[in-house]
Design a protein around this motif. Structure first.
Motif, PDB file in Angstrom:
ATOM      1  N   ASP A 252       7.837  -0.582   2.503  1.00 22.15           N
ATOM      2  CA  ASP A 252       6.420   0.369   2.450  1.00 22.15           C
ATOM      3  C   ASP A 252       5.462  -0.853   2.090  1.00 22.15           C
ATOM      4  O   ASP A 252       4.342  -0.772   2.478  1.00 22.15           O
ATOM      5  N   LEU A 253       5.761  -1.672   1.433  1.00 17.39           N
ATOM      6  CA  LEU A 253       4.893  -2.739   0.609  1.00 17.39           C
ATOM      7  C   LEU A 253       4.293  -3.670   1.708  1.00 17.39           C
ATOM      8  O   LEU A 253       3.434  -3.641   2.223  1.00 17.39           O
TER       9      LEU A 253
ATOM     10  N   ARG B 211       2.013  -1.617   4.000  1.00 17.84           N
ATOM     11  CA  ARG B 211       0.647  -1.685   3.390  1.00 17.84           C
ATOM     12  C   ARG B 211       0.000  -3.042   3.740  1.00 17.84           C
ATOM     13  O   ARG B 211      -1.192  -2.886   4.023  1.00 17.84           O
TER      14      ARG B 211
ATOM     15  N   GLU C  21      -1.321  -3.490  -8.524  1.00 17.48           N
ATOM     16  CA  GLU C  21       0.128  -3.392  -8.367  1.00 17.48           C
ATOM     17  C   GLU C  21       0.707  -4.641  -8.468  1.00 17.48           C
ATOM     18  O   GLU C  21       1.823  -4.879  -8.956  1.00 17.48           O
TER      19      GLU C  21
ATOM     20  N   LYS D 203       6.323   5.734   1.650  1.00 16.33           N
ATOM     21  CA  LYS D 203       6.393   5.898   0.070  1.00 16.33           C
ATOM     22  C   LYS D 203       5.186   5.835  -0.474  1.00 16.33           C
ATOM     23  O   LYS D 203       5.264   5.654  -1.690  1.00 16.33           O
TER      24      LYS D 203
ATOM     25  N   ASN E 284      15.527   1.437   3.657  1.00 10.75           N
ATOM     26  CA  ASN E 284      14.454   1.205   2.856  1.00 10.75           C
ATOM     27  C   ASN E 284      14.190   2.430   2.073  1.00 10.75           C
ATOM     28  O   ASN E 284      13.511   2.186   0.978  1.00 10.75           O
TER      29      ASN E 284
HETATM   30  O1  LIG Z   1       8.388  -1.670  -0.225  1.00 14.15           O
HETATM   31  P1  LIG Z   1       9.031  -0.808  -0.580  1.00 14.15           P
HETATM   32  O2  LIG Z   1      10.115  -1.330  -1.613  1.00 14.15           O
HETATM   33  O3  LIG Z   1       9.645   0.150   0.387  1.00 14.15           O
HETATM   34  O4  LIG Z   1       8.103   0.255  -1.669  1.00 14.15           O
HETATM   35  C1  LIG Z   1       7.159  -0.231  -2.393  1.00 14.15           C
HETATM   36  C2  LIG Z   1       6.507   0.831  -2.822  1.00 14.15           C
HETATM   37  O5  LIG Z   1       6.462   1.790  -2.077  1.00 14.15           O
HETATM   38  O6  LIG Z   1       6.965   1.138  -4.332  1.00 14.15           O
HETATM   39  C3  LIG Z   1       5.844   1.975  -4.733  1.00 14.15           C
HETATM   40  C4  LIG Z   1       5.930   3.483  -5.281  1.00 14.15           C
HETATM   41  O7  LIG Z   1       6.747   3.912  -4.325  1.00 14.15           O
HETATM   42  C5  LIG Z   1       4.629   1.441  -3.840  1.00 14.15           C
HETATM   43  O8  LIG Z   1       3.518   1.289  -4.625  1.00 14.15           O
HETATM   44  C6  LIG Z   1       4.995   0.349  -2.929  1.00 14.15           C
HETATM   45  O9  LIG Z   1       4.357   0.309  -1.924  1.00 14.15           O
END
Ligand SMILES: O=P(O)(O)OC[C@@]1(O)O[C@H](CO)[C@@H](O)[C@@H]1O
Length: 391
Positions: free
Chosen positions: A319-320, A323, A95, A355, A163
């Motif tokens: 989210d990223l 992770r 990704e 997410k 977010n």
């Molecule tokens: O870091 P953010 O912007 O909160 O979200 C990014 C993200 O959630 O978007 C994609 C799909 O939702 C995921 O693959 C990735 O982790």
């Protein structure tokens, strides 16, 4: 501390899974969106079409021999993954590499007329200039007469839910007393305020995520924390180049500050305070190549590690970043956040809407309640959020 048993790395190799959908549907849609958003010439359009072919039917291609960061990507795994299917390497890796290849296709790294042009700027500006942003900034005026502690909590929630690009300043007052912040599946905010007490001084490191309607509430939170002494200094970390569509760069910080300064009411006061803090050094903007690396934060380089170690608290948004912080694996959701972030230098917090599949630090009753109500949808629907803190 007992070794945390490992868990399977998240892959995108199963049709119907969330990661597979991101690679197979979201990425082609992003290529089409970018291709239509700019009057790219035939060479750029051919490069975008080639990327579309590669990421749907083909394999991971190496970077051009003259790519300025080719050595870095080889060290990050490109030598191992080039030639393999995008769907069979770690999802985080493929990704993340997709966005690096997309920048290549649009000539972002130059030389040429498109050097430095952000392919996601149209969507970022549209969001920042949306009427919803005006409404959300106007909501700040209603906060002004609330006690400082309540303003701080509301701005923390504004940053958290930003977010989800839903800036709703969630006042802790009102709502269901049994569940003052619906949608929160973990809330360590009490510990966050212990680490950042009023007049506590110290340095806040905030690792930003998205621009626009997430970055604005992040800046408002920073403004409050500086004004009320929760932090003497703030360091705002942004991406060194456009990433994951809406991730914030320095240009986006400037756009957000200008948006605040030209708004009426309390928003303008925040904007002016932040602008002054940036010019006198109380607010620094920094970046580092590792923020666009396809790797967990456990592998961060020593110079970045030293910066975070020097912070009173490092807050990672989104989210990223989550992770990467806990490592993108299918951990049992009750795995302690502290165990998965033991590698991180200094106290650390995550403000994240859910997410994607990875999650940890939940209590068993919460997991049971969510799963009974939504099977596994709660992990990726963006309707739930968490505040994790490890001292
Ligand atoms: O870091 P953010 O912007 O909160 O979200 C990014 C993200 O959630 O978007 C994609 C799909 O939702 C995921 O693959 C990735 O982790």
């Amino acid at each position: 501390m007992p070794e945390t048993p490992s868990a399977p790395v998240l892959l995108a190799d199963r049709p119907g899974s969330f990661p597979h959908g991101v690679l197979a549907e979201r990425h082609p849609a992003i290529i089409r969106q970018v291709r239509e958003a700019f009057p790219y010439g035939p060479d750029r359009r051919r490069a975008l079409d080639a990327l579309l072919e590669s990421c749907t039917e083909g394999v991971i291609e190496p970077l051009p021999a003259d790519a300025p960061d080719r050595g870095r990507w080889l060290a990050w795994g490109l030598a191992e993954y080039a030639g393999r299917s995008w769907f069979e390497v770690p999802w985080l890796w493929s990704e993340s590499y997709f966005y690096r290849r997309l920048l290549d296709a649009v000539g972002h790294f130059g030389p040429g007329p498109w050097q430095g042009v952000d392919p996601f700027r149209p969507v970022k500006l549209a969001e920042l200039d949306a009427s919803e942003t005006d409404e959300e900034l106007a909501a700040l005026d209603a906060l002004e007469d609330r006690p400082a502690e309540e303003r701080a909590q509301a701005l923390l929630h504004g940053s958290l839910w930003g977010n989800r690009a839903d800036l709703g300043f969630r006042l802790s007052a009102g709502g269901d007393p049994a569940d003052p912040a619906p949608g929160l599946v973990a809330d360590d905010s009490a510990l966050l305020w212990k680490l950042l007490p009023p007049s506590g001084g110290g340095t806040l490191a905030l690792v930003a995520d998205n621009a626009g309607r997430e970055l604005v509430p992040d800046l408002l939170l920073v403004s409050h924390l500086l004004a009320h002494g929760h932090a003497e200094r703030a360091v705002l970390y942004v991406k060194p180049y456009p990433y994951y569509v809406s991730d914030a760069t320095t240009a986006d910080v400037v756009d957000a500050l200008r948006r605040l300064v030209r708004a009426p009411g309390a928003a303008r006061a925040h904007g002016r305070r932040l602008w002054a803090a940036a010019t006198d050094g109380r607010l620094s903007i920094r970046t580092h190549p590792f923020f666009c690396a396809p790797l967990p934060y456990a592998r961060m380089p020593d110079d970045l590690r030293a910066e975070f170690a020097a912070a009173t608290l490092t807050v990672l948004k989104g989210d990223l970043n989550y992770r990467r912080l806990v490592d993108d694996r299918l951990w049992p959701p009750t795995t302690p956040f502290a165990d998965l972030t033991a590698h991180f230098p200094g106290p650390v917090a995550a403000l994240r809407t859910l997410k994607s599949d990875v999650v940890c630090g939940l209590d068993p009753a919460t997991v049971e309640r969510l799963t009974a109500a939504e099977q596994q949808r709660w992990r990726t629907s963006g309707t739930h959020a968490l505040i994790h803190v490890r001292r």
